[in-house]
Design a protein around this motif. Structure first.
Motif, PDB file in Angstrom:
ATOM      1  N   GLY A  28       0.798  -1.217   0.000  1.00  0.00           N
ATOM      2  CA  GLY A  28       0.000   0.000   0.000  1.00  0.00           C
ATOM      3  C   GLY A  28       0.828   1.264   0.000  1.00  0.00           C
ATOM      4  N   PHE A  29       2.163   1.132   0.053  1.00  0.00           N
ATOM      5  CA  PHE A  29       3.027   2.301   0.073  1.00  0.00           C
ATOM      6  C   PHE A  29       4.112   2.150  -0.991  1.00  0.00           C
ATOM      7  CE2 PHE A  29       1.131   2.073   4.234  1.00  0.00           C
ATOM      8  CZ  PHE A  29       0.784   3.386   4.502  1.00  0.00           C
ATOM      9  N   VAL A  30       4.475   3.254  -1.607  1.00  0.00           N
ATOM     10  CA  VAL A  30       5.520   3.278  -2.625  1.00  0.00           C
ATOM     11  C   VAL A  30       6.353   4.528  -2.420  1.00  0.00           C
ATOM     12  CG1 VAL A  30       4.212   1.965  -4.356  1.00  0.00           C
ATOM     13  CG2 VAL A  30       3.988   4.451  -4.271  1.00  0.00           C
ATOM     14  N   GLY A  31       7.412   4.668  -3.204  1.00  0.00           N
ATOM     15  CA  GLY A  31       8.267   5.838  -3.127  1.00  0.00           C
ATOM     16  C   GLY A  31       9.627   5.494  -2.577  1.00  0.00           C
ATOM     17  N   GLN A  32      10.588   6.403  -2.754  1.00  0.00           N
ATOM     18  CA  GLN A  32      11.948   6.166  -2.312  1.00  0.00           C
ATOM     19  C   GLN A  32      12.016   5.931  -0.806  1.00  0.00           C
ATOM     20  OE1 GLN A  32      14.659   9.319  -3.313  1.00  0.00           O
ATOM     21  NE2 GLN A  32      16.485   8.159  -2.754  1.00  0.00           N
ATOM     22  N   PHE A  33      11.170   6.637  -0.062  1.00  0.00           N
ATOM     23  CA  PHE A  33      11.153   6.464   1.387  1.00  0.00           C
ATOM     24  C   PHE A  33       9.783   5.979   1.879  1.00  0.00           C
ATOM     25  CE2 PHE A  33      14.245   9.840   0.435  1.00  0.00           C
ATOM     26  CZ  PHE A  33      15.393   9.233   0.917  1.00  0.00           C
ATOM     27  N   CYS A  34       9.039   5.316   0.987  1.00  0.00           N
ATOM     28  CA  CYS A  34       7.727   4.735   1.313  1.00  0.00           C
ATOM     29  C   CYS A  34       6.760   5.805   1.821  1.00  0.00           C
ATOM     30  CB  CYS A  34       7.858   3.620   2.348  1.00  0.00           C
ATOM     31  SG  CYS A  34       9.002   2.313   1.879  1.00  0.00           S
ATOM     32  N   ASN A  35       6.899   7.031   1.320  1.00  0.00           N
ATOM     33  CA  ASN A  35       6.081   8.140   1.809  1.00  0.00           C
ATOM     34  C   ASN A  35       4.861   8.413   0.946  1.00  0.00           C
ATOM     35  OD1 ASN A  35       7.551   8.925  -0.353  1.00  0.00           O
ATOM     36  ND2 ASN A  35       8.444  10.763   0.570  1.00  0.00           N
ATOM     37  N   CYS A  36       4.552   7.490   0.043  1.00  0.00           N
ATOM     38  CA  CYS A  36       3.387   7.671  -0.830  1.00  0.00           C
ATOM     39  C   CYS A  36       2.414   6.527  -0.606  1.00  0.00           C
ATOM     40  CB  CYS A  36       3.821   7.735  -2.293  1.00  0.00           C
ATOM     41  SG  CYS A  36       2.439   7.795  -3.444  1.00  0.00           S
ATOM     42  N   SER A  37       1.199   6.880  -0.219  1.00  0.00           N
ATOM     43  CA  SER A  37       0.155   5.875  -0.030  1.00  0.00           C
ATOM     44  C   SER A  37      -0.666   5.789  -1.313  1.00  0.00           C
ATOM     45  CB  SER A  37      -0.740   6.250   1.149  1.00  0.00           C
ATOM     46  OG  SER A  37      -1.824   5.350   1.251  1.00  0.00           O
ATOM     47  N   ILE A  38      -0.820   4.609  -1.842  1.00  0.00           N
ATOM     48  CA  ILE A  38      -1.536   4.469  -3.117  1.00  0.00           C
ATOM     49  C   ILE A  38      -3.035   4.375  -2.912  1.00  0.00           C
ATOM     50  CG2 ILE A  38       0.452   3.366  -4.205  1.00  0.00           C
ATOM     51  CD1 ILE A  38      -0.887   0.683  -3.866  1.00  0.00           C
ATOM     52  N   GLY A  39      -3.499   4.298  -1.677  1.00  0.00           N
ATOM     53  CA  GLY A  39      -4.940   4.313  -1.385  1.00  0.00           C
ATOM     54  C   GLY A  39      -5.657   3.150  -2.031  1.00  0.00           C
ATOM     55  N   ASP A  40      -6.814   3.494  -2.688  1.00  0.00           N
ATOM     56  CA  ASP A  40      -7.631   2.438  -3.284  1.00  0.00           C
ATOM     57  C   ASP A  40      -7.168   2.080  -4.691  1.00  0.00           C
ATOM     58  OD1 ASP A  40      -8.268   4.802  -4.441  1.00  0.00           O
ATOM     59  OD2 ASP A  40     -10.459   4.558  -4.283  1.00  0.00           O
ATOM     60  N   LYS A  41      -6.092   2.709  -5.165  1.00  0.00           N
ATOM     61  CA  LYS A  41      -5.566   2.375  -6.489  1.00  0.00           C
ATOM     62  C   LYS A  41      -4.456   1.344  -6.349  1.00  0.00           C
ATOM     63  CE  LYS A  41      -6.506   6.902  -8.566  1.00  0.00           C
ATOM     64  NZ  LYS A  41      -5.912   8.064  -9.273  1.00  0.00           N
ATOM     65  N   ASP A  42      -4.283   0.588  -7.407  1.00  0.00           N
ATOM     66  CA  ASP A  42      -3.169  -0.341  -7.382  1.00  0.00           C
ATOM     67  C   ASP A  42      -1.925   0.368  -7.915  1.00  0.00           C
ATOM     68  OD1 ASP A  42      -2.752  -1.330 -10.451  1.00  0.00           O
ATOM     69  OD2 ASP A  42      -4.886  -0.917 -10.006  1.00  0.00           O
ATOM     70  N   GLU A  43      -0.782  -0.148  -7.548  1.00  0.00           N
ATOM     71  CA  GLU A  43       0.484   0.509  -7.895  1.00  0.00           C
ATOM     72  C   GLU A  43       0.681   0.595  -9.401  1.00  0.00           C
ATOM     73  OE1 GLU A  43       5.293   0.080  -6.944  1.00  0.00           O
ATOM     74  OE2 GLU A  43       3.849  -1.327  -6.069  1.00  0.00           O
ATOM     75  N   GLU A  44       0.227  -0.417 -10.146  1.00  0.00           N
ATOM     76  CA  GLU A  44       0.424  -0.418 -11.593  1.00  0.00           C
ATOM     77  C   GLU A  44      -0.347   0.713 -12.258  1.00  0.00           C
ATOM     78  OE1 GLU A  44       2.114  -1.394 -15.075  1.00  0.00           O
ATOM     79  OE2 GLU A  44       2.611  -2.220 -13.093  1.00  0.00           O
ATOM     80  N   SER A  45      -1.541   1.010 -11.749  1.00  0.00           N
ATOM     81  CA  SER A  45      -2.324   2.121 -12.315  1.00  0.00           C
ATOM     82  C   SER A  45      -1.623   3.441 -12.104  1.00  0.00           C
ATOM     83  CB  SER A  45      -3.718   2.153 -11.669  1.00  0.00           C
ATOM     84  OG  SER A  45      -4.421   0.961 -11.936  1.00  0.00           O
ATOM     85  N   LEU A  46      -1.023   3.637 -10.924  1.00  0.00           N
ATOM     86  CA  LEU A  46      -0.287   4.872 -10.679  1.00  0.00           C
ATOM     87  C   LEU A  46       0.939   4.981 -11.575  1.00  0.00           C
ATOM     88  CD1 LEU A  46      -0.414   5.140  -6.775  1.00  0.00           C
ATOM     89  CD2 LEU A  46      -1.576   6.605  -8.437  1.00  0.00           C
ATOM     90  N   ARG A  47       1.588   3.871 -11.770  1.00  0.00           N
ATOM     91  CA  ARG A  47       2.792   3.876 -12.610  1.00  0.00           C
ATOM     92  C   ARG A  47       2.459   4.167 -14.069  1.00  0.00           C
ATOM     93  NH1 ARG A  47       7.385   2.329 -10.217  1.00  0.00           N
ATOM     94  NH2 ARG A  47       7.268   1.275  -8.200  1.00  0.00           N
ATOM     95  N   ALA A  48       1.236   3.830 -14.489  1.00  0.00           N
ATOM     96  CA  ALA A  48       0.846   4.096 -15.873  1.00  0.00           C
ATOM     97  C   ALA A  48       0.854   5.593 -16.175  1.00  0.00           C
ATOM     98  CB  ALA A  48      -0.531   3.503 -16.148  1.00  0.00           C
ATOM     99  N   PHE A  49       0.607   6.433 -15.155  1.00  0.00           N
ATOM    100  CA  PHE A  49       0.637   7.878 -15.361  1.00  0.00           C
ATOM    101  C   PHE A  49       2.057   8.389 -15.621  1.00  0.00           C
ATOM    102  CE2 PHE A  49      -3.302   7.474 -12.780  1.00  0.00           C
ATOM    103  CZ  PHE A  49      -4.182   8.039 -13.696  1.00  0.00           C
TER     104      PHE A  49
END
Length: 777
Positions: free
Chosen positions: A483-504
């Motif tokens: 549920g968290f991504v980023g260099q320091f895990c400071n980004c919460s992806i919420g109800d989206k999956d990580e792949e959808s965010l990466r598509a942007f």
């Protein structure tokens, strides 16, 4: 300095770094420590926290050790898996043979753990044991041409044992014989000839056979002499013999022949003929390939007539597998053939046999000395992507760096060494291969694994402060909780999956952030460039360092780089701002620029398509204006043709005038118009591409109209004349046909002959009748 000392000196210099390979880390796509150490043998990883600066990608943690230390990484924080060598079994070399299993090669087992691409070298020692047993199997050609040789072979037992006793007290000799397959066309299959294949006047002849084992290996000279004395010559039809069949069975039938576990194994093949090989069996309808197995029953090769001859490769493999060294004792007529065969069979020798085999003992003795004094260390069945090279360390060393190591003229009891260098080029699971001297039973088993993972001794806590309490540190970088991504895990992806965010973060489904940044919460966080600048743009697609250069200056020093494109200063132009703005070289005689058919860049004309430099005057690839402008010429000059109704609009690019004589010097155009008249005109191209001045001759060349009356009269006369001619032709044909028939009648008439005689059937037309009652009164 002797050669051995020189080799040792070179090795010492190499270990001290005199010949060390330059350490280079060729990085590709690096996302983790494992990716780094798999990129190259000199790539290491810095696991130090906060080693990367803001905007810097984590791939900078991967480099050579020297460069990472120079960048500020503590040597204790560098992850650098090294090669590991463990000698698992190393028994001492034996000096003499004492009825126990001798040790001639050391060590016997080694375990290696290697980084891909990083070589590891270890030493292997070898010493020939004094008095090592010898097993010699004498394999003789008993075809009819060898009848003189058999007599001498029957007497060589004592001399042969005597020769072997010079090398060892533990010698054994066996005997076997061969001829060829007992099928046509190799052998005469007539029943009488099968039983006695020799010449009729030769009495001592045994039945035809392929291969027969006569005597198992024995130390008894008496048994050898007795068994050989019982042998007689046989025979076959063709010249080549079944030598390879016999050698294959002698190699694989270990228990039948009696090969010992610890011995130097020799097969001495004596013959005066060549040999059949794989494929020759098809001549006899034998299609089954040789299976390299033992097929002996009652000391006879049972599959001789059912299985093809072995190939040279099959035989070489089985001889090597069973540590058997062949000696080919052959006559001078076929020595070249067996020399070529010897090149394909490692650890083999060829000697020239006298016509009656008297020199066979001397030949075997010389060949054995050559074989036993040459030590060849090699390997078999290497795993994929594994390389092994050898460096022999001995007085008579062969070339170093090859796939085998060779030491020649090695006396008994002398210890020699080989440096063996092993390299694995890719990651692999545990594999094993064997190193051994050719013709010797002793082996070294090398077990090989690869080190392709980092061992950073990280804490397993998943709420570390460095990772915003949302993940744990893995080799210096954050491994985020779900549920968290980023260099320091400071980004919460919420109800989206990580792949959808990466598509942007991907432009047209390309690489994420163009490989120049990290995708954090659906936005690209761009990295710094190598020169200290930054990438920018929505997808980090831009930077101000990769524009065209002129004279090794970015944008020629006359502009600025903006997202890969040079923005030039006011007085400069060009893709690299390399030119001062000027039109002097683009000016034409009539003071135009490039005749209006191009643009002036860098004081040179860049012409429109088709037009030629330097001033874009002529177009050699353009359509001919005589063809394309003829309709306009017709409508402007004579108010006719396709553009008659809209001439001023369609032909606005042409200014024309009618003249009696041309003043324009261009080529003359001549075309037919819509009324069939010839129009003559000339064109002169003005400034621009489609801009012409035209001169049109006022007089058209029009053809005279046809004479209708003359045409009709001629047509009628022609029809009448043709009719009369046809009637005359028909009449002539009838006349000539009748004339031909009449002449035929005349000829037939002349051929008729009429006989002048009375017709007996003819009666005169007058009849006289008399009345019988008439008296004349």
């Amino acid at each position: 300095m002797d050669p051995c000392g020189l080799v040792l000196l070179l090795l010492l210099m190499a270990r001290n770094g005199s010949f060390q390979q330059e350490e280079v880390c060729s990085k590709t796509l690096i996302n983790s420590c494992n990716d780094c150490i798999q990129s190259g043998p000199f790539c290491v990883w810095c696991k130090q926290l906060n080693f990367t600066n803001a905007g810097e990608q984590e791939a900078v943690r991967c480099n050579t050790k020297a460069k990472l230390i120079a960048k500020g990484c503590s040597s204790g924080e560098i992850v650098f898996p090294k090669n590991f060598l463990d000698v698992e079994k190393e028994e001492a070399l034996s000096s003499r043979f004492n009825q126990q299993e001798p040790v001639q090669l050391s060590p016997q087992k080694i375990r290696l753990s290697l980084r891909p691409g990083l070589s590891e070298t270890f030493s292997v020692s070898f010493k020939r044991v004094e008095g090592y047993p010898v097993d010699l199997y004498y394999l003789m050609d008993l075809s009819y041409s060898m009848k003189d040789d058999l007599k001498n072979v029957k007497e060589l037992g004592k001399n042969l044992f005597g020769a072997l006793k010079q090398f060892t007290e533990h010698a054994q000799i066996g005997f076997g014989a061969f001829v060829d397959k007992t099928v046509l066309p190799f052998t005469n299959t007539n029943e009488e000839k099968l039983q006695k294949p020799c010449d009729e006047d030769y009495q001592q002849c045994q039945a035809a056979f392929g291969y027969r084992h006569v005597l198992s290996l024995t130390a008894s000279e008496k048994d050898f002499r007795q068994k050989v004395n019982e042998q007689f010559i046989s025979g076959n039809l063709d010249i080549p013999e079944g030598s390879l069949d016999a050698m294959m069975q002698a190699a694989v039938c270990r228990d039948v022949i009696g090969w010992r576990n610890s011995s130097t194994r020799l097969i001495v093949l004596t013959t005066d003929a060549g040999f059949h090989m794989a494929g020759d069996g098809k001549l006899a309808g034998i299609l089954e390939p040789n299976d390299e197995k033992c097929h002996m029953k009652n000391n006879l090769y049972t599959q001789s007539s059912h299985m093809d001859y072995p190939s040279v490769g099959q035989l070489a493999m089985q001889l090597g597998k069973n540590n058997i060294q062949p000696i080919f004792a052959v006559t001078n007529e076929v020595v070249t053939v067996y020399q070529q065969l010897s090149k394909m069979i490692p650890k083999s020798e060829v000697g020239v046999l006298s016509s009656d085999s008297r020199n066979v003992v001397e030949l075997i003795e010389a060949a054995y000395k050559r074989l036993s004094s040459k030590v060849t260390l090699t390997h078999d069945n290497l795993p994929d992507d594994v390389r092994v090279v050898y460096t022999p360390i001995c007085p008579n060393a062969g070339p170093a760096g090859g796939s085998e190591g060779v030491c020649d003229n090695v006396p008994v009891g002398q210890e020699i060494m080989f440096n063996v260098t092993v390299t694995a080029d890719s990651c692999m699971t545990e594999k094993s291969f064997t190193i051994r001297p050719l013709g010797i039973k002793d082996t070294l088993t090398v077990t090989l694994t690869t080190e392709c993972e980092c061992h950073c001794d990280d804490s397993l806590k998943t709420d570390q402060d460095h990772c915003s309490h949302k993940g744990r540190v893995t080799c210096g970088i954050c491994s985020c909780n779900e549920g968290f991504v980023g260099q320091f895990c400071n980004c919460s992806i919420g109800d989206k999956d990580e792949e959808s965010l990466r598509a942007f973060c991907r432009r047209e489904n390309g690489t994420e952030c163009e490989g120049r940044g990290d995708c954090e919460c659906g936005r690209c966080k761009c990295h710094n460039t190598k020169n200290g600048g930054t990438y920018y743009g929505k997808y980090c697609e831009c930077d101000n360092e990769h524009c065209e250069k002129f004279q090794n200056k970015l944008c020629g020093g006359n502009g600025r780089c903006d997202c890969g494109i040079c923005k030039c200063s006011t007085d400069y132009e060009g893709t690299a701002c390399q030119c001062k703005k000027s039109e002097e070289e683009c000016k034409t005689a009539n003071k135009t620029v490039c005749f209006g058919r191009g643009k002036c860049r860098c004081n040179h004309c860049e012409c429109n398509e088709g037009y030629q430099r330097p001033l874009c005057r002529d177009c050699f690839g353009c359509p001919d204006p005589c063809q394309t402008k003829v309709n306009c010429i017709e409508c402007q000059g004579f108010e006719s043709g396709a553009f008659k109704k809209n001439c001023s609009v369609a032909c606005s690019s042409i200014t024309s005038e009618k003249v009696e004589q041309f003043t324009i010097t261009s080529k003359q155009c001549q075309h037919k118009d819509s009324e069939g008249c010839w129009i003559k005109f000339r064109l002169h191209q003005l400034i621009g591409e489609d801009n012409y001045k035209a001169e049109i001759l006022s007089q058209r060349d029009c053809p005279e109209p046809p004479n209708v009356i003359a045409i009709i009269s001629a047509a009628v006369a022609s029809v009448a004349l043709i009719g009369i001619l046809l009637l005359m032709l028909i009449k002539s044909l009838i006349y000539f046909k009748d004339l031909k028939e009449y002449k035929k009648f005349e000829n037939e008439k002349k051929k008729s002959k009429w006989a002048e005689a009375d017709n007996p059937l003819f009666k005169d037309a007058t009849t006289t009748v008399q009345n019988p009652t008439f008296t004349g009164e």
